[in-house]
Scaffold this motif. Structure first.
Motif, mmCIF file in Angstrom:
data_model
loop_
_atom_site.group_PDB
_atom_site.id
_atom_site.type_symbol
_atom_site.label_atom_id
_atom_site.label_comp_id
_atom_site.label_asym_id
_atom_site.label_seq_id
_atom_site.Cartn_x
_atom_site.Cartn_y
_atom_site.Cartn_z
ATOM 1 N N ARG A 244 0.748 -1.237 0.032
ATOM 2 C CA ARG A 244 0.028 -0.096 0.032
ATOM 3 C C ARG A 244 0.815 1.349 -0.222
ATOM 4 N NH1 ARG A 244 -2.500 -0.311 4.977
ATOM 5 N NH2 ARG A 244 -4.010 -1.976 4.004
ATOM 6 N N ASN A 245 1.957 1.039 0.528
ATOM 7 C CA ASN A 245 2.893 2.430 0.560
ATOM 8 C C ASN A 245 3.476 2.718 -0.721
ATOM 9 O OD1 ASN A 245 2.753 3.234 3.417
ATOM 10 N ND2 ASN A 245 4.442 2.098 4.000
ATOM 11 N N TYR A 246 3.567 1.599 -1.404
ATOM 12 C CA TYR A 246 4.246 1.640 -2.886
ATOM 13 C C TYR A 246 3.032 2.444 -3.540
ATOM 14 C CZ TYR A 246 8.811 -0.736 -2.801
ATOM 15 O OH TYR A 246 10.047 -1.040 -2.271
ATOM 16 N N ALA A 247 1.968 1.977 -3.587
ATOM 17 C CA ALA A 247 0.580 2.435 -4.436
ATOM 18 C C ALA A 247 0.338 3.803 -4.000
ATOM 19 C CB ALA A 247 -0.466 1.217 -3.763
ATOM 20 N N ARG A 248 0.582 4.038 -2.805
ATOM 21 C CA ARG A 248 0.111 5.578 -2.620
ATOM 22 C C ARG A 248 1.381 6.711 -3.235
ATOM 23 N NH1 ARG A 248 -2.329 4.519 3.559
ATOM 24 N NH2 ARG A 248 -4.324 4.623 2.946
ATOM 25 N N THR A 249 2.735 5.724 -2.835
ATOM 26 C CA THR A 249 3.759 6.592 -3.444
ATOM 27 C C THR A 249 3.335 6.942 -4.950
ATOM 28 O OG1 THR A 249 5.055 6.091 -1.815
ATOM 29 C CG2 THR A 249 6.191 6.709 -3.690
ATOM 30 N N GLN A 250 3.252 5.897 -5.701
ATOM 31 C CA GLN A 250 3.347 5.996 -7.367
ATOM 32 C C GLN A 250 2.146 6.860 -7.736
ATOM 33 O OE1 GLN A 250 5.482 5.528 -9.043
ATOM 34 N NE2 GLN A 250 5.649 3.428 -9.643
ATOM 35 N N GLU A 251 0.661 6.756 -6.917
ATOM 36 C CA GLU A 251 -0.365 7.693 -7.257
ATOM 37 C C GLU A 251 0.068 9.232 -7.030
ATOM 38 O OE1 GLU A 251 -4.583 7.528 -7.945
ATOM 39 O OE2 GLU A 251 -2.858 6.164 -8.083
ATOM 40 N N ALA A 372 -8.199 -4.979 -5.078
ATOM 41 C CA ALA A 372 -9.543 -4.319 -5.298
ATOM 42 C C ALA A 372 -9.273 -3.206 -3.975
ATOM 43 C CB ALA A 372 -10.548 -5.101 -4.841
ATOM 44 N N ARG A 373 -8.449 -3.287 -3.049
ATOM 45 C CA ARG A 373 -8.399 -2.279 -2.011
ATOM 46 C C ARG A 373 -7.299 -1.287 -2.498
ATOM 47 N NH1 ARG A 373 -9.600 -7.061 0.936
ATOM 48 N NH2 ARG A 373 -7.399 -7.600 1.230
ATOM 49 N N LEU A 374 -6.329 -1.776 -3.210
ATOM 50 C CA LEU A 374 -5.320 -0.776 -3.765
ATOM 51 C C LEU A 374 -6.010 0.287 -4.751
ATOM 52 C CD1 LEU A 374 -2.335 -3.051 -4.440
ATOM 53 C CD2 LEU A 374 -2.410 -1.652 -2.583
ATOM 54 N N ALA A 378 -5.475 4.157 -4.556
ATOM 55 C CA ALA A 378 -4.533 4.568 -5.652
ATOM 56 C C ALA A 378 -5.269 4.190 -6.860
ATOM 57 C CB ALA A 378 -3.097 3.963 -5.316
ATOM 58 N N PRO A 379 -6.420 4.688 -7.377
ATOM 59 C CA PRO A 379 -7.145 4.393 -8.542
ATOM 60 C C PRO A 379 -6.619 4.635 -9.942
ATOM 61 C CG PRO A 379 -8.305 6.041 -7.441
ATOM 62 C CD PRO A 379 -7.082 5.854 -6.694
#
Length: 490
Positions: A244-251, A372-374, A378-379
């Motif tokens: 999740r930290n990676y996903a938020r960073t990329q968003e 799905a939660r990612l 970070a859609p």
């Protein structure tokens, strides 16, 4: 508690012999015999247990290289520039075409005060050392799950990873059991003892910080100075919060890319909101493959894989051009070399990473829920990181393991310096801050650039040099401005 750590602690308690004593005995018994090995280097072999959980068991040798100090030496500085991969070859200024152009200058600077020493992780040595493990079966591209369209594609990716892992196990023979950061940390301590140093001075970049985290946990009393650059977070026990930290960073990175493009007169998307341009391209490819030159097409997974690669700030100009051309009717740039997914290799690099970070994988069904939660947090872009990171290890199992866990560091640890880049989406800055928060004595030096900026950001180099040579830390709240990103595309 990790089995290897439990065994090591029992040995230390029951025998009243600290692990450092074991390392010292090993280093003294087998000595370091330095020989010229070209490019100004001196090389040696350090004999260590295959698995430090069994210190009396089979032995192996790890490759060590030294750049002797050119000035008055303070002592040895042990470095690891990440990967996981060969570290000693990074000291060879002329033989690393992929190395940063500024690295030789950094090494010159360090040599004025230190003997600069690198030790290779298990199986990842430079070829000339004879210690490199080469696997008969190539691994799939780590972008493979981004390209996957069906469950059968996922199964095929897993089968390739499993075949690669099996061939690596065969090639590595007994050394296979030692391929963890836990063992590398013990090797580093054995090297410290062999060099006659009471305290370790260490600088790690990227994966080199995983070894640093292990060392700090295992041998806190032997830490002198320790520099973390682009830290990989090995302290998240569960896969989902880690990814999740990676996903938020990329968003967030998508908006940073947009803002960079808006400031540049030479950005191919100048005058257009680059984030919205990406959204439009995704909407189109979900309806139908994108047309490309020479009768080709780009499907959804190929677009995602190219964009994940292109979101590296160094490739932002190419990504902007690719998006612009795709919107204009030719998505072919996503099939060209700079944005094309990298092929898999034959080394044990990813095997070592998976042993350390993903010894237990989610099932296919479990990952669908995670993804799905990612998508919820970070859609637009960041959710892709789940497939990208999982693709490294999907299908591998049964290797050695040193699972992620919180970092237990006492309040009397010496001052430790972290450098964290606001543009770092490689070892994401959220995870880096999470590690630093667990070390009471950590001082964080934020900077405006991305991953592995030590050699290229002059402000950063100045502060790191002061810390490594004198122990002096930058004042709290010190920040180094961006230097590298200003040169991208110029």
């Amino acid at each position: 508690m990790n089995r290897r750590r439990l065994i090591a602690l029992c040995l230390a308690a029951c025998l009243a012999v600290p692990l450092g004593g074991i390392a010292l005995a090993s280093a003294q018994a087998h000595g370091l015999v330095w020989k010229d090995c070209g490019d100004g280097l001196r090389c040696a072999e350090l004999v260590v247990p295959v698995d430090w959980a069994d210190p009396g068991g089979p032995r192996t040798a790890v490759h060590v290289a030294k750049l002797p100090a050119t000035g008055k030496s303070i002592g040895p500085l042990i470095v690891n520039f990440g990967g996981p991969g060969t570290s000693t070859s990074m000291l060879r200024r002329k033989s690393q075409p992929d190395a940063q152009a500024e690295l030789p200058n950094l090494l010159d600077e360090l040599q004025t005060s230190f003997d600069v020493i690198a030790i290779d992780p298990r199986g990842l040595s430079e070829p000339a050392s004879g210690k490199r493990v080469s696997c008969a079966e190539p691994e799939p591209s780590i972008f493979g799950l981004l390209l996957a369209r069906t469950k059968q594609d996922w199964d095929a990716h897993a089968a390739k990873n499993a075949a690669h892992q099996a061939s690596c196990r065969t090639a590595a023979r007994s050394a296979w059991r030692g391929m963890t950061a836990w063992n590398v940390a013990h090797d580093i301590d054995a090297l410290r003892a062999a060099l006659g140093q009471d305290k370790l001075i260490y600088a790690g970049n990227s994966y080199g910080t995983v070894y640093a985290q292990a060392y700090l946990e295992l041998f806190p009393q032997r830490v002198g100075r320790m520099y973390f650059d682009g830290t990989a977070d090995h302290t998240q026990q569960e896969f989902e919060p880690w990814i999740r930290n990676y996903a938020r960073t990329q968003e967030r990175h998508l908006t940073r890319f947009r803002d960079w493009c808006a400031r540049r007169t030479d950005c191919a998307l100048r005058g257009t909101d680059a984030g919205k341009a990406w959204d439009e391209l995704v909407a189109r490819v979900r309806r139908a493959p994108l047309p490309a030159s020479a009768g080709r097409t780009v499907h959804e997974g190929q677009l995602y894989a190219g964009a994940i690669k292109g979101m590296n700030p160094a490739l932002w100009p190419q990504l902007a051009t690719a998006i612009r051309k795709a919107l204009d009717g030719d998505a072919g740039e996503f099939l060209e070399e700079q944005l094309l997914p990298d092929e898999g290799g034959s080394s044990v690099s990813q095997d070592s990473l998976c042993n350390d970070f993903m010894p237990k994988l989610p099932t296919y069904e479990e990952f669908q829920g995670i993804e799905a939660r990612l998508r919820e947090v970070a859609p637009r872009f960041g959710w892709l990181e789940g497939r990208f990171e999982l693709g490294r290890c999907w299908g591998r199992s049964g290797g050695a393991s040193w699972a992620p866990h919180p970092l237990p560091v006492k309040s009397d640890a010496p001052p430790i310096l972290f450098a964290i880049g606001e543009l770092d989406n490689n070892t994401n800055y959220r995870g880096q801050a999470h590690v630093a928060e667990q070390i009471p004595s950590a001082r964080v030096l934020w900077h405006g650039d991305g991953h592995a900026s030590w050699a290229r950001n002059i402000c950063l180099r100045r502060h790191v040099r002061a810390y490594l040579t004198t122990g002096g830390l930058p004042a709290p709240g010190t920040r180094c401005p961006a230097e590298i990103i200003q040169k991208v595309g110029k």
